[in-house]
Every structure is written in structure tokens, then in C-alpha cells.
Scaffold this motif. Structure first.
Motif, short mmCIF file in Angstrom:
data_model
loop_
_atom_site.label_atom_id
_atom_site.label_comp_id
_atom_site.label_asym_id
_atom_site.label_seq_id
_atom_site.Cartn_x
_atom_site.Cartn_y
_atom_site.Cartn_z
N ALA A 106 0.83 -1.20 0.00
CA ALA A 106 0.00 0.00 0.00
C ALA A 106 0.86 1.25 0.00
O ALA A 106 0.59 2.20 -0.74
CB ALA A 106 -0.94 0.00 1.21
N ALA A 107 1.91 1.27 0.81
CA ALA A 107 2.81 2.42 0.85
C ALA A 107 3.49 2.61 -0.50
O ALA A 107 3.62 3.74 -0.99
CB ALA A 107 3.85 2.25 1.95
N LEU A 108 3.90 1.53 -1.11
CA LEU A 108 4.54 1.59 -2.42
C LEU A 108 3.57 2.13 -3.48
O LEU A 108 3.92 3.05 -4.25
CB LEU A 108 5.03 0.20 -2.81
CG LEU A 108 5.87 0.08 -4.06
CD1 LEU A 108 7.23 0.75 -3.85
CD2 LEU A 108 6.07 -1.37 -4.43
N VAL A 109 2.37 1.60 -3.51
CA VAL A 109 1.38 2.05 -4.50
C VAL A 109 1.01 3.51 -4.27
O VAL A 109 0.95 4.30 -5.22
CB VAL A 109 0.12 1.15 -4.46
CG1 VAL A 109 -1.03 1.77 -5.23
CG2 VAL A 109 0.45 -0.23 -5.00
N LEU A 110 0.76 3.90 -3.02
CA LEU A 110 0.41 5.29 -2.74
C LEU A 110 1.55 6.23 -3.08
O LEU A 110 1.33 7.35 -3.55
CB LEU A 110 -0.02 5.44 -1.28
CG LEU A 110 -1.35 4.79 -0.93
CD1 LEU A 110 -1.61 4.84 0.57
CD2 LEU A 110 -2.49 5.43 -1.70
N GLY A 111 2.79 5.80 -2.85
CA GLY A 111 3.94 6.61 -3.23
C GLY A 111 4.03 6.79 -4.73
O GLY A 111 4.30 7.89 -5.23
N LEU A 112 3.78 5.72 -5.46
CA LEU A 112 3.79 5.81 -6.93
C LEU A 112 2.65 6.69 -7.44
O LEU A 112 2.84 7.47 -8.39
CB LEU A 112 3.70 4.41 -7.55
CG LEU A 112 4.96 3.55 -7.39
CD1 LEU A 112 4.68 2.13 -7.85
CD2 LEU A 112 6.13 4.16 -8.16
N VAL A 113 1.48 6.60 -6.80
CA VAL A 113 0.35 7.44 -7.20
C VAL A 113 0.68 8.91 -6.94
O VAL A 113 0.44 9.77 -7.80
CB VAL A 113 -0.95 7.03 -6.46
CG1 VAL A 113 -2.04 8.08 -6.60
CG2 VAL A 113 -1.43 5.68 -6.96
N LEU A 142 10.72 16.82 -7.96
CA LEU A 142 10.44 16.65 -6.53
C LEU A 142 9.42 15.55 -6.25
O LEU A 142 9.23 15.14 -5.11
CB LEU A 142 9.94 17.97 -5.94
CG LEU A 142 11.02 19.02 -5.71
CD1 LEU A 142 10.40 20.34 -5.32
CD2 LEU A 142 12.00 18.55 -4.64
N SER A 143 8.79 15.05 -7.30
CA SER A 143 7.82 13.97 -7.11
C SER A 143 8.46 12.73 -6.51
O SER A 143 7.79 11.94 -5.84
CB SER A 143 7.15 13.63 -8.43
OG SER A 143 8.09 13.05 -9.32
N VAL A 144 9.75 12.58 -6.71
CA VAL A 144 10.47 11.44 -6.13
C VAL A 144 10.39 11.47 -4.61
O VAL A 144 10.31 10.43 -3.96
CB VAL A 144 11.94 11.42 -6.61
CG1 VAL A 144 12.75 10.35 -5.93
CG2 VAL A 144 12.00 11.27 -8.12
N THR A 145 10.37 12.68 -4.03
CA THR A 145 10.28 12.78 -2.57
C THR A 145 8.96 12.22 -2.05
O THR A 145 8.91 11.72 -0.93
CB THR A 145 10.45 14.23 -2.09
OG1 THR A 145 9.38 15.03 -2.59
CG2 THR A 145 11.78 14.81 -2.51
N PHE A 147 7.34 9.64 -3.35
CA PHE A 147 7.51 8.19 -3.35
C PHE A 147 8.33 7.76 -2.15
O PHE A 147 7.94 6.86 -1.40
CB PHE A 147 8.17 7.74 -4.65
CG PHE A 147 8.53 6.29 -4.66
CD1 PHE A 147 7.54 5.33 -4.77
CD2 PHE A 147 9.85 5.89 -4.54
CE1 PHE A 147 7.87 3.98 -4.76
CE2 PHE A 147 10.18 4.55 -4.52
CZ PHE A 147 9.19 3.59 -4.63
N LEU A 148 9.48 8.41 -1.95
CA LEU A 148 10.34 8.05 -0.82
C LEU A 148 9.67 8.32 0.52
O LEU A 148 9.82 7.54 1.46
CB LEU A 148 11.67 8.81 -0.92
CG LEU A 148 12.53 8.47 -2.13
CD1 LEU A 148 13.75 9.39 -2.18
CD2 LEU A 148 12.94 7.02 -2.13
N GLY A 149 8.89 9.39 0.60
CA GLY A 149 8.17 9.70 1.83
C GLY A 149 7.11 8.65 2.15
O GLY A 149 6.92 8.29 3.32
N ALA A 150 6.42 8.17 1.14
CA ALA A 150 5.40 7.14 1.36
C ALA A 150 6.03 5.83 1.83
O ALA A 150 5.52 5.18 2.76
CB ALA A 150 4.58 6.91 0.10
N VAL A 151 7.12 5.44 1.20
CA VAL A 151 7.82 4.21 1.60
C VAL A 151 8.36 4.37 3.02
O VAL A 151 8.24 3.46 3.85
CB VAL A 151 8.93 3.87 0.59
CG1 VAL A 151 9.79 2.73 1.10
CG2 VAL A 151 8.33 3.53 -0.76
N SER A 152 8.93 5.52 3.31
CA SER A 152 9.44 5.79 4.65
C SER A 152 8.32 5.78 5.69
O SER A 152 8.46 5.24 6.79
CB SER A 152 10.16 7.14 4.67
OG SER A 152 10.52 7.52 5.96
N GLY A 153 7.17 6.37 5.33
CA GLY A 153 6.02 6.37 6.24
C GLY A 153 5.50 4.97 6.52
O GLY A 153 5.12 4.66 7.65
N GLY A 154 5.51 4.12 5.51
CA GLY A 154 5.10 2.73 5.71
C GLY A 154 6.06 1.99 6.63
O GLY A 154 5.63 1.23 7.51
#
Length: 185
Positions: A106-113, A142-145, A147-154
């Protein structure tokens, strides 16, 4: 007189829990002090490097990515902690593994979205924030941040849900030191 092990554990629990709370609070509090100091150093370094207009620009970029990140994260951090803690409480290894896997996906998908939305809407976000499309490429980068923020949050939700307090105290410090080293020339 204590008859069984459960009663013995219940009689020891209050003192042990106060000690655990004190230890956890000290550990997390110390970690926060380190994070604050790293943040001050990072901000001072960037202020000298970028100047006042650069810091203002950084603030606007942070606001844009923060807003999109909040909308696309959908509260996965809070709900992830609850789901992981519930699974850990059952002590069912299969359920824990399934919950962890679901949280990470979920974190990965939300980060990609979030990343995709920022890239697609970068022109509109630039126009809305700056009044022109001059910053479209920067916002897309900056969109990469997101993705990384979502993965980090997960991952943070996973650590919190499993009550790994020492790892939770180290995680922001590791993130902060990585960010500090990544902005150094």
C-alpha cells in the motif's frame, strides 16, 4: 498467594511498564533532540548555500509536495500502525506477515500514485504556486520525494506497530543524517 503464571505477570506488570515507559520516553526524546540539532545544522547549511530566496523557494516546494503527499498518503501511517499492532497482538506469524506485506504494498502504490500525480499535474501546480510554469520541471523532479516519503512512512508505521522503540528512535536520525549528507556538495 499467586497460583499461576498469568497472575504473577499481572502483579509485576505495573512496575515493569513504568520502567519501560521511562526507558522508551528517554530513548525517543534523545532521538528527537538529535533530530532537531541535525535539522538546525541542515537548515543553516542550506541558508548559507542558497540564500534567503533559496530558502523561500525551498519552503514553497516543501508546501507543494507536502500537500500532495498528505492527499495521496490517505492516512496509511496511522492505519498501518493500528493494523500491525493488532496483528502482532495475535502472535499469528502468518497474519503478521500478511499485514506487513499489505502495508508495504500500500505504501509503495500510494507513493507511486503521489509521484505520478505530481508529474502529471506539475505544470498546474507550478502555475498555482508561482503564477507561471517556470518551475514545472523542478516540481516534477520533486515527485520522487513523495515516493520516498510514502515508503518511509510505511516503514515507520511498521516499526511503531511492532513496538520496536529503539529502531523507532534510530530511524529519524538515520533519515536526517542521510538527507544532510545528500545536500552536501
Amino acid at each position: 498467594m499467586i497460583v499461576n503464571i498469568e497472575e504473577a505477570e499481572q502483579t509485576k506488570a505495573p512496575g515493569a511498564s513504568y520502567g519501560q515507559i521511562l526507558k522508551s520516553t528517554t530513548l525517543v526524546g534523545g532521538s528527537q533532540v538529535i533530530n532537531i540539532l541535525l535539522g538546525i545544522i541542515r537548515t543553516k547549511f542550506l541558508a548559507v548555500l542558497l540564500g534567503p530566496s533559496g530558502i523561500g523557494l525551498m519552503g514553497l516546494y516543501t508546501a507543494v509536495t507536502g500537500t500532495v503527499g498528505t492527499m495521496t498518503s490517505m492516512g496509511i501511517g496511522a492505519s498501518g500502525v493500528r493494523q500491525i499492532a493488532e496483528a502482532v497482538g495475535t502472535a499469528d506469524e502468518l497474519r503478521i506477515a500478511l499485514t506487513v506485506s499489505t502495508l508495504r504494498r500500500a505504501a509503495l502504490v500510494l507513493g507511486l500514485v503521489g509521484m505520478a500525480l505530481t508529474i502529471v499535474l506539475s505544470s498546474q501546480l507550478s502555475r498555482l504556486t508561482f503564477g507561471n510554469t517556470e518551475h514545472t520541471v523542478a516540481i516534477a523532479l520533486l515527485s520522487v520525494t513523495l515516493f520516498l516519503g510514502a515508503v518511509s512512512g510505511g516503514q515507520t508505521a511498521l516499526i511503531q506497530g511492532m513496538r520496536r522503540i529503539a529502531d523507532l528512535a534510530k530511524w529519524p536520525s538515520l533519515e536526517g543524517s542521510w538527507v544532510l549528507s545528500s545536500v552536501s556538495p
